[in-house]
Design an enzyme around this catalytic site. Sequence first.
Site, PDB file in Angstrom:
ATOM      1  CG  ASN A 163      -9.627   2.338  -0.624  1.00  0.00           C
ATOM      2  OD1 ASN A 163     -10.113   1.209  -0.495  1.00  0.00           O
ATOM      3  ND2 ASN A 163      -8.322   2.549  -0.714  1.00  0.00           N
TER       4      ASN A 163
ATOM      5  CB  ALA B 247     -11.579  -6.154   3.309  1.00  0.00           C
TER       6      ALA B 247
ATOM      7  CD  GLU C  54     -14.516  -0.457  -6.702  1.00  0.00           C
ATOM      8  OE1 GLU C  54     -15.380  -0.525  -7.605  1.00  0.00           O
ATOM      9  OE2 GLU C  54     -13.953  -1.453  -6.222  1.00  0.00           O
TER      10      GLU C  54
ATOM     11  CG  HIS D  56      -9.468  -0.598  -4.766  1.00  0.00           C
ATOM     12  ND1 HIS D  56      -9.967  -0.909  -3.521  1.00  0.00           N
ATOM     13  CD2 HIS D  56     -10.490  -0.754  -5.638  1.00  0.00           C
ATOM     14  CE1 HIS D  56     -11.243  -1.235  -3.636  1.00  0.00           C
ATOM     15  NE2 HIS D  56     -11.579  -1.148  -4.913  1.00  0.00           N
ATOM     16  CG  LEU D  57      -3.969   3.160  -1.658  1.00  0.00           C
ATOM     17  CD1 LEU D  57      -3.705   2.929  -0.176  1.00  0.00           C
ATOM     18  CD2 LEU D  57      -3.213   4.385  -2.154  1.00  0.00           C
TER      19      LEU D  57
ATOM     20  NE  ARG E  18      -3.291  -7.348  -2.602  1.00  0.00           N
ATOM     21  CZ  ARG E  18      -3.674  -6.707  -1.490  1.00  0.00           C
ATOM     22  NH1 ARG E  18      -4.357  -5.576  -1.571  1.00  0.00           N
ATOM     23  NH2 ARG E  18      -3.353  -7.190  -0.304  1.00  0.00           N
TER      24      ARG E  18
ATOM     25  NE  ARG F 228      -6.356  -8.819  -0.922  1.00  0.00           N
ATOM     26  CZ  ARG F 228      -6.543  -8.375   0.329  1.00  0.00           C
ATOM     27  NH1 ARG F 228      -7.400  -7.408   0.563  1.00  0.00           N
ATOM     28  NH2 ARG F 228      -5.876  -8.899   1.346  1.00  0.00           N
TER      29      ARG F 228
ATOM     30  CE1 TYR G 276      -3.737  -2.356   0.134  1.00  0.00           C
ATOM     31  CE2 TYR G 276      -2.768  -3.217   2.179  1.00  0.00           C
ATOM     32  CZ  TYR G 276      -3.684  -3.317   1.142  1.00  0.00           C
ATOM     33  OH  TYR G 276      -4.551  -4.377   1.100  1.00  0.00           O
TER      34      TYR G 276
HETATM   35  C1  DQA Z   1      -7.629  -1.815  -0.880  1.00  0.00           C
HETATM   36  C2  DQA Z   1      -7.682  -3.221  -1.476  1.00  0.00           C
HETATM   37  C3  DQA Z   1      -8.552  -4.135  -0.634  1.00  0.00           C
HETATM   38  O1  DQA Z   1      -8.551  -5.440  -1.171  1.00  0.00           O
HETATM   39  C4  DQA Z   1      -8.015  -4.198   0.774  1.00  0.00           C
HETATM   40  O2  DQA Z   1      -8.865  -4.997   1.579  1.00  0.00           O
HETATM   41  C5  DQA Z   1      -7.808  -2.860   1.380  1.00  0.00           C
HETATM   42  C6  DQA Z   1      -7.197  -1.821   0.567  1.00  0.00           C
HETATM   43  C7  DQA Z   1      -6.647  -0.903  -1.660  1.00  0.00           C
HETATM   44  O3  DQA Z   1      -6.731   0.315  -1.504  1.00  0.00           O
HETATM   45  O4  DQA Z   1      -5.788  -1.414  -2.373  1.00  0.00           O
HETATM   46  O5  DQA Z   1      -8.081  -2.637   2.558  1.00  0.00           O
HETATM   47  O6  DQA Z   1      -8.922  -1.234  -0.989  1.00  0.00           O
END
Ligand code: DQA
Length: 147
Positions: free
Chosen positions: A75, A78, A99, A101-102, A108, A112, A24
Amino acid sequence: MSKEILLLSGPNLDQLGTRSPEIYGAATLTEHVENFTRRAAQLGFSVRHVQSNYEGDLIEAIHAARLSSAAIVINAGALTHSSWALADALAMFGGAKVEVHLSNPAAREPFRHVSTLAGVVNGSIAGFGAVSYELALDAVQRLLALS
Ligand code: DQA
Protein backbone atom coordinates in the site's frame (compact mmCIF):
# COMPACT_ATOMS: atom_id res chain seq x y z
CA MET A 1 11.64 -22.38 6.36
CA SER A 2 8.49 -20.26 6.04
CA LYS A 3 8.17 -18.01 3.02
CA GLU A 4 8.44 -14.30 3.77
CA ILE A 5 5.97 -11.67 2.63
CA LEU A 6 7.21 -8.08 2.60
CA LEU A 7 4.31 -5.85 3.63
CA LEU A 8 5.05 -2.27 2.58
CA SER A 9 3.22 0.80 3.85
CA GLY A 10 3.85 4.20 2.29
CA PRO A 11 3.47 7.80 3.39
CA ASN A 12 0.87 8.80 5.99
CA LEU A 13 -0.27 5.25 6.67
CA ASP A 14 1.44 5.51 10.05
CA GLN A 15 -1.34 7.98 10.89
CA LEU A 16 -4.18 5.48 10.37
CA GLY A 17 -6.61 5.44 13.26
CA THR A 18 -6.83 9.22 13.39
CA ARG A 19 -6.35 9.99 9.66
CA SER A 20 -9.74 10.49 7.95
CA PRO A 21 -11.40 7.53 9.70
CA GLU A 22 -14.53 8.08 7.58
CA ILE A 23 -12.41 7.08 4.56
CA TYR A 24 -9.81 4.72 6.00
CA GLY A 25 -11.55 3.28 9.06
CA ALA A 26 -10.65 3.40 12.73
CA ALA A 27 -7.98 0.69 12.83
CA THR A 28 -4.35 1.71 13.28
CA LEU A 29 -1.59 0.49 11.01
CA THR A 30 -0.31 -1.65 13.87
CA GLU A 31 -3.69 -3.37 14.04
CA HIS A 32 -3.73 -4.02 10.27
CA VAL A 33 -0.19 -5.41 10.42
CA GLU A 34 -0.95 -7.62 13.43
CA ASN A 35 -4.04 -9.05 11.76
CA PHE A 36 -2.16 -9.63 8.49
CA THR A 37 0.79 -11.23 10.30
CA ARG A 38 -1.42 -13.54 12.36
CA ARG A 39 -3.37 -14.71 9.32
CA ALA A 40 -0.18 -15.11 7.31
CA ALA A 41 1.34 -17.29 10.05
CA GLN A 42 -1.72 -19.54 9.90
CA LEU A 43 -0.93 -20.05 6.21
CA GLY A 44 2.75 -20.69 6.89
CA PHE A 45 4.15 -17.27 5.92
CA SER A 46 6.34 -14.92 7.90
CA VAL A 47 5.83 -11.17 7.46
CA ARG A 48 8.30 -8.33 7.40
CA HIS A 49 6.62 -4.95 7.62
CA VAL A 50 8.23 -1.70 6.52
CA GLN A 51 6.45 1.64 6.81
CA SER A 52 8.10 4.81 5.61
CA ASN A 53 7.13 8.32 4.67
CA TYR A 54 10.17 8.38 2.35
CA GLU A 55 10.09 6.95 -1.16
CA GLY A 56 13.75 5.86 -1.08
CA ASP A 57 13.23 3.72 2.02
CA LEU A 58 10.43 1.85 0.26
CA ILE A 59 12.57 1.37 -2.86
CA GLU A 60 15.47 0.00 -0.79
CA ALA A 61 13.11 -2.38 1.03
CA ILE A 62 11.98 -3.71 -2.38
CA HIS A 63 15.60 -4.15 -3.49
CA ALA A 64 16.38 -6.12 -0.31
CA ALA A 65 13.25 -8.24 -0.79
CA ARG A 66 14.69 -9.60 -4.06
CA LEU A 67 16.93 -11.77 -1.89
CA SER A 68 14.62 -12.52 1.02
CA SER A 69 10.91 -12.42 0.15
CA ALA A 70 8.55 -14.57 -1.88
CA ALA A 71 5.92 -11.86 -2.20
CA ILE A 72 5.30 -8.15 -1.73
CA VAL A 73 2.01 -6.62 -0.61
CA ILE A 74 2.20 -2.88 -1.05
CA ASN A 75 0.00 0.00 0.00
CA ALA A 76 2.09 2.87 -1.30
CA GLY A 77 -0.33 5.57 -0.15
CA ALA A 78 -0.24 8.61 -2.43
CA LEU A 79 3.02 7.42 -4.02
CA THR A 80 0.72 5.00 -5.86
CA HIS A 81 -0.36 7.92 -8.01
CA SER A 82 3.02 9.47 -8.74
CA SER A 83 6.02 7.20 -8.23
CA TRP A 84 7.60 5.75 -11.34
CA ALA A 85 10.66 4.94 -9.21
CA LEU A 86 8.60 2.61 -7.02
CA ALA A 87 7.14 1.04 -10.15
CA ASP A 88 10.65 0.44 -11.54
CA ALA A 89 11.75 -1.15 -8.25
CA LEU A 90 8.70 -3.42 -8.17
CA ALA A 91 9.28 -4.41 -11.79
CA MET A 92 12.67 -5.86 -10.74
CA PHE A 93 11.11 -8.05 -8.05
CA GLY A 94 10.44 -11.54 -9.41
CA GLY A 95 7.98 -12.83 -6.80
CA ALA A 96 4.25 -12.29 -6.30
CA LYS A 97 3.16 -8.65 -6.07
CA VAL A 98 -0.19 -7.32 -4.86
CA GLU A 99 -1.18 -3.65 -4.66
CA VAL A 100 -3.63 -2.93 -1.86
CA HIS A 101 -5.74 0.04 -0.78
CA LEU A 102 -8.16 0.52 2.08
CA SER A 103 -10.29 2.97 0.12
CA ASN A 104 -11.33 2.75 -3.53
CA PRO A 105 -9.13 5.33 -5.27
CA ALA A 106 -11.14 4.96 -8.51
CA ALA A 107 -14.18 6.37 -6.71
CA ARG A 108 -12.29 9.37 -5.31
CA GLU A 109 -10.52 12.48 -6.66
CA PRO A 110 -9.24 12.25 -10.28
CA PHE A 111 -5.56 12.29 -9.24
CA ARG A 112 -6.16 8.99 -7.43
CA HIS A 113 -7.47 7.29 -10.57
CA VAL A 114 -3.94 6.69 -11.87
CA SER A 115 -1.72 3.98 -10.39
CA THR A 116 1.89 3.85 -11.52
CA LEU A 117 2.09 0.45 -9.82
CA ALA A 118 -0.88 -1.28 -11.43
CA GLY A 119 1.08 -2.36 -14.50
CA VAL A 120 3.93 -4.02 -12.58
CA VAL A 121 1.95 -6.01 -9.98
CA ASN A 122 -0.03 -9.22 -10.42
CA GLY A 123 -3.17 -7.43 -9.34
CA SER A 124 -4.74 -4.74 -7.20
CA ILE A 125 -7.27 -4.90 -4.37
CA ALA A 126 -9.00 -1.72 -3.25
CA GLY A 127 -12.01 -0.48 -1.42
CA PHE A 128 -12.68 -3.14 1.17
CA GLY A 129 -11.21 -1.41 4.20
CA ALA A 130 -9.35 -3.77 6.54
CA VAL A 131 -10.58 -6.72 4.47
CA SER A 132 -8.43 -5.48 1.56
CA TYR A 133 -5.37 -6.76 3.42
CA GLU A 134 -7.00 -10.16 4.02
CA LEU A 135 -7.91 -10.42 0.32
CA ALA A 136 -4.34 -9.45 -0.60
CA LEU A 137 -3.03 -12.29 1.57
CA ASP A 138 -5.43 -14.70 -0.10
CA ALA A 139 -4.15 -13.48 -3.49
CA VAL A 140 -0.53 -14.01 -2.44
CA GLN A 141 -1.28 -17.54 -1.28
CA ARG A 142 -2.93 -18.39 -4.59
CA LEU A 143 -0.20 -16.75 -6.68
CA LEU A 144 2.54 -18.64 -4.84
CA ALA A 145 0.64 -21.91 -5.11
CA LEU A 146 0.66 -21.40 -8.89
CA SER A 147 4.36 -20.57 -9.11
C1 DQA B 1 -4.66 4.70 0.02
C2 DQA B 1 -5.30 5.51 -1.11
C3 DQA B 1 -4.36 6.61 -1.58
O1 DQA B 1 -4.98 7.38 -2.59
C4 DQA B 1 -4.03 7.52 -0.42
O2 DQA B 1 -3.11 8.51 -0.84
C5 DQA B 1 -3.53 6.79 0.77
C6 DQA B 1 -4.21 5.57 1.17
C7 DQA B 1 -5.65 3.65 0.59
O3 DQA B 1 -5.20 2.73 1.26
O4 DQA B 1 -6.85 3.78 0.38
O5 DQA B 1 -2.61 7.23 1.46
O6 DQA B 1 -3.55 3.99 -0.51
